[in-house]
Design a protein around this motif. Structure first.
Motif, short mmCIF file in Angstrom:
data_model
loop_
_atom_site.label_atom_id
_atom_site.label_comp_id
_atom_site.label_asym_id
_atom_site.label_seq_id
_atom_site.Cartn_x
_atom_site.Cartn_y
_atom_site.Cartn_z
N THR A 86 0.95 -1.34 0.04
CA THR A 86 0.07 0.20 -0.13
C THR A 86 0.78 1.31 -0.13
N THR A 87 0.40 2.45 -0.38
CA THR A 87 0.88 3.68 -0.23
C THR A 87 0.07 4.90 0.24
N GLY A 88 0.67 5.91 0.45
CA GLY A 88 -0.06 6.96 0.99
C GLY A 88 -0.67 7.14 2.16
N GLU A 89 -1.95 7.50 2.28
CA GLU A 89 -2.51 7.35 3.73
C GLU A 89 -2.96 6.02 4.01
N ALA A 90 -3.36 5.21 3.10
CA ALA A 90 -3.68 3.73 3.45
C ALA A 90 -2.32 2.96 4.23
N LEU A 92 -0.08 4.82 5.84
CA LEU A 92 0.06 5.42 7.12
C LEU A 92 -0.83 5.00 7.92
N ASN A 93 -2.28 4.78 7.84
CA ASN A 93 -3.12 4.10 8.38
C ASN A 93 -2.77 2.79 8.92
N GLU A 94 -2.24 1.99 8.18
CA GLU A 94 -1.99 0.41 8.60
C GLU A 94 -0.76 0.55 9.53
N ASP A 96 -0.08 2.94 11.73
CA ASP A 96 -0.73 3.50 13.12
C ASP A 96 -1.34 2.51 13.91
N LEU A 119 6.43 11.16 1.62
CA LEU A 119 6.02 9.80 2.70
C LEU A 119 7.17 9.32 3.53
N LYS A 122 6.99 11.39 6.51
CA LYS A 122 5.89 11.00 7.38
C LYS A 122 6.02 9.83 8.30
N ARG A 126 6.61 9.27 12.48
CA ARG A 126 5.75 8.50 13.13
C ARG A 126 6.60 7.50 13.90
#
Length: 416
Positions: A86-90, A92-94, A96, A119, A122, A126
């Motif tokens: 996955t990339t991007g926001e998806a 980052l959500n994983e 998190d 990316l 970010k 995190r």
């Protein structure tokens, strides 16, 4: 007395890859979750690398979801490596969600396909330890783990060159001693010669040294070995060469502890730019440790069938112990003895699976005279072909270094 000239010949130019960092990683546990066979293969090969021998790595298939299920009910290891698609926001959500099960001390390395600086920033924000892009290589993985956990001293670690004979009496010790002296004198660089043939080593005799007694007291208890103790045990030979001779009592009852050699090498490389290790002709856990941890391995052999057999066995074992390193150098010593049938260097090389073997011609007069006087070849016959051979090997091992100025007077005196 006239004697045959000595030559050292390489069949090809030396284009060996630059040796990777010597930093070793401490004992820790790691878990890697891979989506592709290429990533899994790279991490599995890297896990057997000599610099990661203390890292216990569990490699599994799957991504972040599989990782979360695996560690829902147990602590996470020191290092987690996960490949993502996955990339991007998806993504980052994983990550998190992954953070919810990670222990605070765990370092996480992510392997992804998106090459984006935003990316990356970010991910670092995190708390991700490292982000690797694309297909990784075993050495790239080793370098990443070294960066995160490596036990590197405040100064750059020295290089270790291990000499081992394929058979007794082939001249590995003599070659190691003369290479050490040449590195020290011609590159004006602090060099340590470790004579690890504790009982029957020849460094003290060949270099006319009076050993400092006491090594026997400490090799049985390696925890007592440190840099200060090493300084007290070594003997100075000239301005730049230090030597650790073997036991004063060759037939004493003390046996080195299993990890004594590894400990000595770690201390030495933290204190000296060059460490030349002279290994006994035996196969033991201590020899394996030294050959595994060295930056360069030099196998010295004679051009005959017993040496060919032993060299082939050594090369096979060393390739298994050092899968991500360049193959050991092989030197055929004492070649071209009159009226002796020998295996040609190219045939010897082909039989052991290397491109070429260096050769040193038979010359007992030069080496014998130096040994009888307790001197290095450079002291006994500085302009000889023998010293030219030793110099060539030293420079092959280290590359261009800091060299003393070669003034006209030094040249005329044969000291340059």
């Amino acid at each position: 007395m006239k004697h045959a000239a000595i030559q050292i010949d390489e069949g090809t130019d030396d284009d060996r890859p630059q040796a990777p960092s010597s930093v070793r990683v401490p004992h820790l546990t790691a878990a890697a979750f891979c989506l592709t066979a290429a990533t899994r293969g790279a991490i599995e090969r890297a896990s057997s690398d000599r610099r990661l021998t203390r890292v216990k790595t569990e490699v599994s298939d799957g991504g972040i979801a599989r990782l979360r299920r695996a560690f829902e009910t147990r602590p996470t290891p020191s290092l987690l490596v996960v490949e993502v698609s996955t990339t991007g926001e998806a993504l980052l959500n994983e990550l998190d969600a992954l953070a919810e099960i990670c222990d605070p001390e765990t370092k996480v390395v992510v392997i992804g396909a998106e090459n984006d600086i935003a990316l990356y920033r970010k991910l670092m924000k995190r708390g991700i330890a490292e982000y690797l892009v694309g297909t990784i290589t075993p050495l790239a993985y080793v370098a990443t783990v070294q960066k995160l956990f490596g036990q590197e001293s405040a100064t750059k670690l020295g290089k270790v060159y291990a000499f081992v004979g394929a058979k007794g009496g082939v001249g590995a010790s003599t070659l190691a001693q003369n290479v050490a002296w040449t590195l020290a004198e011609e590159q004006a660089s602090q060099t340590l010669l470790l004579d690890l043939d504790f009982r029957f080593g020849s460094a003290a005799v060949n270099l006319d040294l009076k050993p400092v007694t006491g090594l026997e007291k400490y090799v049985g208890e390696p925890d007592k070995l440190d840099a200060a103790l090493l300084d007290r045990l070594i003997v100075q030979r000239g301005e730049y060469l230090s030597v650790l001779p073997g036991f004063d009592d060759a037939l004493g009852d003390v046996d080195p502890a299993p990890n004594a050699v590894e400990r000595l090498i770690e201390i030495a490389r933290a204190s000296f730019p060059h460490v030349v290790v002279d290994l006994p002709h035996e196969w033991s856990s201590a020899s394996r440790d030294a050959l595994t941890s060295a930056d360069e391995v030099i196998v010295v052999a004679a051009p005959d069938l017993p040496n060919l057999r032993n060299t082939r066995a050594l090369m096979e074992r060393l390739r298994a112990l050092r899968p991500n390193d360049a193959p050991p150098r092989v030197i055929l010593n004492g070649c071209r003895v009159p009226r002796r049938k020998e295996i040609a260097a190219d045939k010897f090389a082909k039989s052991i699976g290397v491109e070429a073997c260096a050769t040193i011609a038979f010359d007992p007069a030069t080496f014998g005279a130096a040994a009888a006087e307790g001197r290095a070849i450079r002291e006994q016959a500085p302009r000889s072909k023998a010293q030219g051979s030793v110099r060539d090997l030293a420079w092959k091992l280290t590359g261009p270094g800091r060299v003393r100025p070669r003034g006209r007077l030094r040249t005329l005196l044969g000291l340059g």
